[in-house]
Design an enzyme around this catalytic site. Structure first.
Site, PDB file in Angstrom:
ATOM      1  N   CYS A 165       0.632   1.486   8.301  1.00 18.37           N
ATOM      2  CA  CYS A 165       0.037   1.970   6.740  1.00 18.37           C
ATOM      3  C   CYS A 165      -1.011   2.284   6.836  1.00 18.37           C
ATOM      4  O   CYS A 165      -1.693   3.003   6.385  1.00 18.37           O
ATOM      5  CB  CYS A 165      -0.575   0.608   6.241  1.00 18.37           C
ATOM      6  SG  CYS A 165       1.653   0.805   5.056  1.00 18.37           S
TER       7      CYS A 165
ATOM      8  N   GLU B 225       0.333  -0.786  -0.019  1.00 18.64           N
ATOM      9  CA  GLU B 225      -0.375  -0.315  -0.100  1.00 18.64           C
ATOM     10  C   GLU B 225       0.446   1.153  -0.377  1.00 18.64           C
ATOM     11  O   GLU B 225       0.254   2.202  -1.166  1.00 18.64           O
ATOM     12  CB  GLU B 225      -0.399   0.140   1.070  1.00 18.64           C
ATOM     13  CG  GLU B 225      -0.559  -0.144   2.252  1.00 18.64           C
ATOM     14  CD  GLU B 225      -0.547  -1.897   2.765  1.00 18.64           C
ATOM     15  OE1 GLU B 225      -0.377  -2.380   4.025  1.00 18.64           O
ATOM     16  OE2 GLU B 225       0.256  -2.189   2.209  1.00 18.64           O
TER      17      GLU B 225
END
Length: 160
Positions: free
Chosen positions: A106, A77
């Site tokens: 994240c 990501e």
């Protein structure tokens, strides 16, 4: 004619992208989409232009950091978000498709960047042996819709 849902298309792409990873530990893929259009893709691995872990350290993978994680890895990501931003593409309001739910670190980035929705295939907590998906919990607490994928993966390319 049976037309696949965009969630299925994008998750299938994330699964196929994960196969590009050179990580010894796990393979993760990511697709960033906005208004039914792909704006960026990513998979986990070391920064571009460095090396491939499975080639340089084929038995044990890359060296570990002080917390036991990969010292060189960029999460899928992160790669997708960084590539979009590097190319002046806004991720605000986008949906992120992941083969593994985001870690807490994240998730902070996802929230900060204005991504509105995360759909994940597998649980990071289950992968790590933790009780809960703290990244998913964090996102849901702060208004980012984070849900486990519940569609059908019918068009995933299988490796030979």
């Amino acid at each position: 004619m049976n037309r696949p849902d965009f969630d299925d298309i994008f998750m299938e792409l994330a699964v196929n992208l994960a196969k590009r990873s050179h990580c010894i530990k796990t393979h993760v893929g990511a697709v960033l989409a906005k208004d039914t259009r792909i704006i960026s893709i990513g998979y986990n691995g070391p920064p571009a232009g460095t090396h491939n872990c499975d080639e340089e350290w084929p038995e044990e993978g890359c060296p570990r950091d002080s917390k036991g994680g990969c010292s060189l890895a960029i999460h899928a990501e992160q790669n997708a978000i960084l590539y979009a931003v590097k190319n002046s593409t806004s991720v605000n309001g986008a949906t992120l498709y992941l083969t593994l739910s985001p870690c807490l670190s994240c998730s902070r980035i996802i929230l900060t960047m204005g991504i509105k929705r995360v759909i994940y295939l597998n649980s990071y907590a289950a992968y790590k042996g933790n009780d809960s998906d703290e990244g998913v919990d964090f996102l849901n607490k702060f208004g980012v819709q984070a849900d486990k994928y519940n569609g059908k993966l019918e068009n995933v390319t299988h490796m030979m």
